[in-house]
Write a protein that holds these residues in place. Structure first.
Motif, PDB file in Angstrom:
ATOM      1  N   GLY A  77       3.703   5.925   7.390  1.00  0.00           N
ATOM      2  CA  GLY A  77       2.935   7.260   6.704  1.00  0.00           C
ATOM      3  C   GLY A  77       2.341   7.200   5.722  1.00  0.00           C
ATOM      4  O   GLY A  77       1.804   7.719   5.125  1.00  0.00           O
ATOM      5  N   ARG A  78       3.634   7.373   5.083  1.00  0.00           N
ATOM      6  CA  ARG A  78       3.801   7.293   3.225  1.00  0.00           C
ATOM      7  C   ARG A  78       2.597   6.977   2.307  1.00  0.00           C
ATOM      8  O   ARG A  78       2.208   6.913   1.411  1.00  0.00           O
ATOM      9  N   PHE A  79       2.241   5.716   3.151  1.00  0.00           N
ATOM     10  CA  PHE A  79       1.194   4.476   2.855  1.00  0.00           C
ATOM     11  C   PHE A  79       0.805   4.812   2.945  1.00  0.00           C
ATOM     12  O   PHE A  79      -0.284   5.384   1.504  1.00  0.00           O
TER      13      PHE A  79
ATOM     14  N   ASP B  15      -7.142  -2.541  -5.653  1.00  0.00           N
ATOM     15  CA  ASP B  15      -6.337  -2.848  -6.937  1.00  0.00           C
ATOM     16  C   ASP B  15      -5.223  -1.582  -6.801  1.00  0.00           C
ATOM     17  O   ASP B  15      -3.636  -2.222  -6.374  1.00  0.00           O
ATOM     18  N   ARG B  16      -5.606   0.164  -6.367  1.00  0.00           N
ATOM     19  CA  ARG B  16      -4.928   0.713  -6.242  1.00  0.00           C
ATOM     20  C   ARG B  16      -4.005   0.491  -4.363  1.00  0.00           C
ATOM     21  O   ARG B  16      -2.778   0.517  -5.215  1.00  0.00           O
ATOM     22  N   LEU B  17      -4.628  -0.259  -3.808  1.00  0.00           N
ATOM     23  CA  LEU B  17      -3.746   0.095  -2.062  1.00  0.00           C
ATOM     24  C   LEU B  17      -3.022  -1.231  -2.107  1.00  0.00           C
ATOM     25  O   LEU B  17      -1.757  -1.207  -1.289  1.00  0.00           O
TER      26      LEU B  17
ATOM     27  N   GLY C  25       1.281  -1.063  -1.647  1.00  0.00           N
ATOM     28  CA  GLY C  25       2.111  -2.570  -0.292  1.00  0.00           C
ATOM     29  C   GLY C  25       1.464  -3.019   0.447  1.00  0.00           C
ATOM     30  O   GLY C  25       1.531  -3.787   1.061  1.00  0.00           O
ATOM     31  N   ALA C  26      -0.026  -3.046   0.128  1.00  0.00           N
ATOM     32  CA  ALA C  26      -1.384  -3.800   1.154  1.00  0.00           C
ATOM     33  C   ALA C  26      -1.510  -4.795   0.929  1.00  0.00           C
ATOM     34  O   ALA C  26      -1.463  -5.325  -0.313  1.00  0.00           O
TER      35      ALA C  26
ATOM     36  N   THR D   4       0.886  -4.791   8.543  1.00  0.00           N
ATOM     37  CA  THR D   4      -0.452  -5.189   8.465  1.00  0.00           C
ATOM     38  C   THR D   4      -1.459  -5.012   9.881  1.00  0.00           C
ATOM     39  O   THR D   4      -2.223  -5.950  10.660  1.00  0.00           O
ATOM     40  N   ASN D   5      -1.884  -3.995   9.722  1.00  0.00           N
ATOM     41  CA  ASN D   5      -2.485  -3.207  10.727  1.00  0.00           C
ATOM     42  C   ASN D   5      -4.026  -3.261   9.562  1.00  0.00           C
ATOM     43  O   ASN D   5      -3.956  -2.933   8.631  1.00  0.00           O
TER      44      ASN D   5
END
Length: 239
Positions: A17-19, A80-82, A86-87, A107-108
């Protein structure tokens, strides 16, 4: 009725959720061990709550509903931001496409989209593509459930809030029929005051959907699937 929630199954609801809260610049509603909720507001348009509920095992079914994040002219900066949140890059067989496929912290898969004229005023989520065996049939059901109306798009059926703000809901031809497992992302709609749940159930059946037995005991909401097997919940009216 109106579309209220996008619901993720999660091994760690707070982490996932925080991601997404950071990715979409949303605001926390609830942060508990088994559930995290964050709200994405669209000025002059709909609010959309992203809800993350704990499940005991990672999903095994292919994703049938996913997020297309708006990248536009700043697509690489968004990627780059994502990645910094942690993506990671995913190869799902997309080959040479103008969008970028990433996986979130569980990993969705999701996509960071290139510039498209139809994404004006969508906010950070450009679209919610949903696999469908019959987009015209399922589109009729989802238009009735959400109050969203046909809008310009690239899918066979694209729906959007009447304000023309917020994401598109895209009914896309399914690459394969839905398997027996529950989808890891689903949508919730909320009844308005005075709407009869049994009448709504009949309306869903008339438009190709069906009510599901869930084996989860007594719930305040009812669980359905559209004509392509995509699960969704109908929540009671507030108050």
């Amino acid at each position: 009725m109106y579309l209220e929630n996008l619901v993720f199954d999660a091994l760690d609801p707070s982490r996932l959720g925080r991601f997404w809260e950071a990715a979409l610049d949303a605001e926390t509603l609830t942060d508990e061990p088994d559930g995290f909720e964050t709200r994405l507001r669209h000025q002059g348009g709909p609010d959309l709550d992203l809800c993350f509920q704990r499940v005991p095992e990672p999903p095994s079914e292919p994703l049938r509903l996913h997020l297309d994040v708006r990248g536009g002219d700043h697509q690489q900066d968004t990627v780059d931001r994502l990645l910094g949140l942690g993506a990671r890059h995913l190869d799902i067989g997309q080959r040479n496409v103008p969008w970028v496929v990433l996986g979130d912290v569980e990993t969705n898969p999701f996509c960071v989209m290139e510039e498209r004229e139809v994404y004006v005023d969508t906010g950070p989520i450009a679209a919610l593509p949903l696999d469908s065996r019959d987009p015209a049939r399922d589109g009729e059901l989802w238009e009735w459930l959400t109050g969203w109306t046909p809008a310009p798009g690239v899918a066979p059926v694209s729906l959007r809030h009447p304000s023309r703000r917020g994401p598109l809901l895209e009914l896309c031809p399914e690459p394969e029929p839905k398997g027996p497992g529950k989808n890891r992302l689903h949508l919730d709609v909320r009844l308005e005051s005075g709407e009869d749940p049994d009448q709504v159930a009949r309306g869903i059946a008339e438009r190709g959907g069906r009510e599901l037995g869930h084996g989860w005991g007594t719930l305040p909401w009812r669980v359905y699937a559209d004509g392509s097997g995509n699960e969704f919940c109908v929540l009671p009216a507030r108050g």
